[in-house]
Design an enzyme around this catalytic site. Structure first.
Site, PDB file in Angstrom:
ATOM      1  N   ASP A 189     -49.216  31.819   2.783  1.00 32.48           N
ATOM      2  CA  ASP A 189     -50.084  31.008   3.500  1.00 32.48           C
ATOM      3  C   ASP A 189     -50.071  29.875   2.519  1.00 32.48           C
ATOM      4  O   ASP A 189     -49.262  29.591   1.406  1.00 32.48           O
ATOM      5  CB  ASP A 189     -51.345  31.683   3.497  1.00 32.48           C
ATOM      6  CG  ASP A 189     -51.961  31.787   2.115  1.00 32.48           C
ATOM      7  OD1 ASP A 189     -51.184  32.080   1.278  1.00 32.48           O
ATOM      8  OD2 ASP A 189     -53.306  32.134   2.023  1.00 32.48           O
TER       9      ASP A 189
ATOM     10  N   PRO B 282     -70.149  40.780  11.751  1.00 31.03           N
ATOM     11  CA  PRO B 282     -70.357  39.491  11.603  1.00 31.03           C
ATOM     12  C   PRO B 282     -69.401  38.834  10.665  1.00 31.03           C
ATOM     13  O   PRO B 282     -68.976  39.484   9.699  1.00 31.03           O
ATOM     14  CB  PRO B 282     -71.996  39.292  11.086  1.00 31.03           C
ATOM     15  CG  PRO B 282     -71.988  40.602  10.399  1.00 31.03           C
ATOM     16  CD  PRO B 282     -70.989  41.718  11.016  1.00 31.03           C
ATOM     17  N   SER B 283     -68.981  37.681  10.967  1.00 30.51           N
ATOM     18  CA  SER B 283     -68.030  36.810  10.040  1.00 30.51           C
ATOM     19  C   SER B 283     -68.960  36.733   8.643  1.00 30.51           C
ATOM     20  O   SER B 283     -70.030  36.449   8.508  1.00 30.51           O
ATOM     21  CB  SER B 283     -67.468  35.598  10.621  1.00 30.51           C
ATOM     22  OG  SER B 283     -66.892  34.576   9.603  1.00 30.51           O
TER      23      SER B 283
ATOM     24  N   THR C 108     -68.175  33.977   6.950  1.00 27.11           N
ATOM     25  CA  THR C 108     -68.289  32.574   6.569  1.00 27.11           C
ATOM     26  C   THR C 108     -68.620  31.634   7.762  1.00 27.11           C
ATOM     27  O   THR C 108     -69.055  30.519   7.413  1.00 27.11           O
ATOM     28  CB  THR C 108     -66.629  32.218   6.342  1.00 27.11           C
ATOM     29  OG1 THR C 108     -65.990  32.819   7.304  1.00 27.11           O
ATOM     30  CG2 THR C 108     -66.234  32.691   4.977  1.00 27.11           C
TER      31      THR C 108
ATOM     32  N   ASP D  82     -51.130  33.208  -1.573  1.00 28.21           N
ATOM     33  CA  ASP D  82     -51.729  34.313  -2.152  1.00 28.21           C
ATOM     34  C   ASP D  82     -51.507  35.342  -0.942  1.00 28.21           C
ATOM     35  O   ASP D  82     -52.155  36.533  -1.001  1.00 28.21           O
ATOM     36  CB  ASP D  82     -53.100  34.445  -2.605  1.00 28.21           C
ATOM     37  CG  ASP D  82     -53.934  33.901  -1.446  1.00 28.21           C
ATOM     38  OD1 ASP D  82     -53.779  33.683  -0.321  1.00 28.21           O
ATOM     39  OD2 ASP D  82     -55.308  33.769  -1.621  1.00 28.21           O
TER      40      ASP D  82
ATOM     41  N   SER E  40     -56.701  27.414   0.836  1.00 30.62           N
ATOM     42  CA  SER E  40     -55.832  28.610   1.323  1.00 30.62           C
ATOM     43  C   SER E  40     -55.315  28.207   2.678  1.00 30.62           C
ATOM     44  O   SER E  40     -54.496  27.166   2.890  1.00 30.62           O
ATOM     45  CB  SER E  40     -56.478  29.814   1.490  1.00 30.62           C
ATOM     46  OG  SER E  40     -55.824  30.815   1.801  1.00 30.62           O
TER      47      SER E  40
ATOM     48  N   ARG F 246     -66.771  39.042  14.819  1.00 36.80           N
ATOM     49  CA  ARG F 246     -65.289  39.285  15.118  1.00 36.80           C
ATOM     50  C   ARG F 246     -65.375  40.829  15.908  1.00 36.80           C
ATOM     51  O   ARG F 246     -66.036  41.765  15.492  1.00 36.80           O
ATOM     52  CB  ARG F 246     -64.671  39.491  13.782  1.00 36.80           C
ATOM     53  CG  ARG F 246     -64.661  38.268  13.047  1.00 36.80           C
ATOM     54  CD  ARG F 246     -63.602  38.076  12.145  1.00 36.80           C
ATOM     55  NE  ARG F 246     -63.953  36.615  11.075  1.00 36.80           N
ATOM     56  CZ  ARG F 246     -63.417  35.569  11.317  1.00 36.80           C
ATOM     57  NH1 ARG F 246     -63.042  35.486  12.563  1.00 36.80           N
ATOM     58  NH2 ARG F 246     -63.812  34.513  10.657  1.00 36.80           N
TER      59      ARG F 246
END
Length: 545
Positions: free
Chosen positions: A276, A498-499, A501, A280, A64, A506
């Site tokens: 992007d 929390p992210s 990945t 998508d 992506s 964040r």
């Protein structure tokens, strides 16, 4: 299962020692050179999933909006939706299994998921334009073939196009033809019908500049352009012929940096948009006469679509239930506008497309967009049947015409997943039909000043959240500190999460103003970062000593 063949092929796609990956909303994503074994194994998993649900499954090779050096893979379920959460766990187990455990884990998956090994399997494959994608696609094919699956390789396609093909195949053509031509024809026919009804139809051309992130979007828009009505002129930039994928361009770059992409010259008040890397996501933007840059993100896209659909639903006179689904990142001004001005219910869910999609399925018409520009509209089966019936049989002219517009919108929207091409055509049709300029669209409401930051931490799991990730449960005392800060400012809101990945937390904050107040206070968006960020980092470090 041919044990010897599995051993032989698995040895050709060895797992790097010590590498552990997690299947998340975006599937697997990391440096391309670490993914060969994952691709092979996701080929295996796609065959098992296909046998389990007796349907065609999709595999998309893409990372992506990530840098060109990265790659990734995600599986597509029968109706074009994300892989079922229970199978995400199987994907993670299979990807991380040591060579000698592979057969055992496949057998366990077959038992847990009641996979009938004697059933046929069918897999659709697509890939983006990254230099590594073709070779990694071949690894997927090896995995499919070893378990005796059939496959159709679509080659270079956008992620949403692959989702669309899978849905078409499994609905036996009810959703459309499972070909690129079928996709182009269905969308362009609906778009042309809508544009014909616009007040300015035939009065000149509508121009749109598109930043394609040096990705697959440029290739597919070039193929689709001959299908567009002559009134619409698209101008492609960052088409991948010169620069690297996603480098200083694309929807994510524009959204994060709040500035135009490299390689696209903007004249005042020109409508521009960015896709992007796998097409998508989409964001719009323009520059005003003073040179000031204006971003129109997923929140404003959802608002424009909601206004239009609400008007049409009122005209057809049906009591169809419509709602908008957002995440905690949605700007507070958009939520207030939707709820208070437009009187449309808004629901907040956890970050991640699968959560938005799932919630949107609860309504007759569910509009969902993330602020980053990923989103679509879902129509319930009952709503779609009713609208198509009214478009054919309704005697009242105004109601029938409104139903026809809704019917064309249903055909123009890719309901399987967020689709930059489809969303762009939906937006262009609405602006034309309502006679709106990009400035008038932008002026619907003013975004609250906001900041989004990520903080590198030793262990993101120290923060746990509730209430659709808007409130922190752990560490103790963190939420109380946030509440105390937020109380000092008007229209303010802030959260940490929390992210999903990477090992980062964040942090998001918004408030009425970014200007220092009369009392000398810094605005919330600054206080929050200066006061809270060091505390989060220190807490994470203390737990990891």
């Amino acid at each position: 299962m041919d044990t010897e063949a599995l051993k032989k092929y698995s040895a050709l796609h060895p797992k790097p020692a010590g590498l552990t990956l997690q299947y998340g909303t975006a599937g697997f994503r990391t440096k391309a050179e670490q993914l060969d074994h994952v691709m092979f194994r996701m080929g295996l998993l796609a065959v098992l999933r296909s046998k389990a649900v007796a349907s065609t499954i999709g595999i998309m090779v893409t990372a992506s909006h990530n840098p060109e050096e990265d790659n990734g893979v995600k599986l597509v379920d029968p109706l074009g939706e994300m892989l079922h959460p229970s199978w995400e766990e199987y994907a993670t187990q299979l990807a991380n299994a040591e060579e000698q455990e592979l057969q055992k884990i496949i057998t366990e998956i077959c038992q847990k998921a009641a996979v009938n090994q004697h059933k046929d399997a069918s897999v659709f494959i697509g890939r983006d334009t990254r230099p590594s994608s073709e070779k990694l696609s071949q690894s997927v094919i090896d995995g499919i073939s070893v378990l005796g699956g059939q496959y159709h390789d679509y080659g270079l396609v956008t992620t949403p196009q692959l989702h669309y093909m899978v849905c078409c195949q499994n609905t036996r053509g009810q959703y459309g033809k499972a070909t690129l031509e079928g996709y182009y024809e269905k969308l362009s026919k609906a778009f042309t019908e809508l544009i014909k009804k616009s007040p300015s139809s035939g009065e000149g051309q509508r121009h749109l500049k598109i930043d394609c992130a040096n990705g697959i979007g440029a290739l597919k828009l070039s193929e689709m352009e001959p299908y567009f009505p002559k009134e619409v002129q698209i101008h492609l930039y960052n088409d991948g012929t010169k620069e690297k994928l996603n480098h200083l361009c694309g929807a994510d770059f524009v959204k994060v940096h709040q500035k135009p992409p490299r390689g696209l010259d903007m004249n005042p008040n020109e409508r521009c948009c960015s896709f992007d890397g796998d097409a998508d996501r989409i964001v719009y933007y323009y520059k005003d006469t003073t040179g000031h840059f204006h971003l129109i993100d997923g929140d404003k896209i959802a608002t424009l679509i909601s206004i239009f659909l609400k008007e049409l639903l009122a005209k057809v006179g049906q009591t169809l239930k419509m709602a908008v689904v957002q995440t905690a990142y949605a700007n507070g001004s958009s939520t207030r506008y939707l709820e208070q001005t437009l009187k449309v219910p808004v629901h907040c869910v956890k970050t991640g497309v699968k959560h938005l999609h799932h919630k949107a399925q609860e309504f007759d018409v569910g509009v969902y967009f993330e602020a980053n520009g990923h989103g679509t509209v879902l129509f319930s089966k009952a709503a779609e049947t009713k609208i198509r019936q009214l478009a054919k049989e309704e005697e009242d002219d105004e109601k029938r015409e409104a139903a026809k517009v809704l019917e064309n919108m249903i055909d123009l929207i890719n309901q399987t997943v967020g689709d930059a091409i489809s969303d762009m055509l939906v937006i262009e049709a609405i602006l034309a039909l309502k006679g709106l300029t990009v400035q008038q669209w932008d002026a619907l409401y003013t975004d609250l000043p906001n900041r989004l930051l990520k903080v590198q931490v030793a262990d993101r799991r120290v923060i746990d959240t509730t209430d659709a990730e808007r409130r922190a449960v752990t560490p103790p005392g963190l939420q109380e500190k946030i509440d105390a800060l937020v109380k000092k400012y008007k229209l303010s809101r802030a959260f940490v999460r929390p992210s999903g990945t990477e090992d980062v937390v964040r942090i998001y904050a918004e408030a009425e103003t970014q200007v220092r107040g009369h009392d000398g206070h810094l605005p919330l968006t600054n206080v929050f970062f200066f006061v809270l960020t060091p505390g989060i980092m220190a807490f994470s470090r203390s737990l990891n000593k």
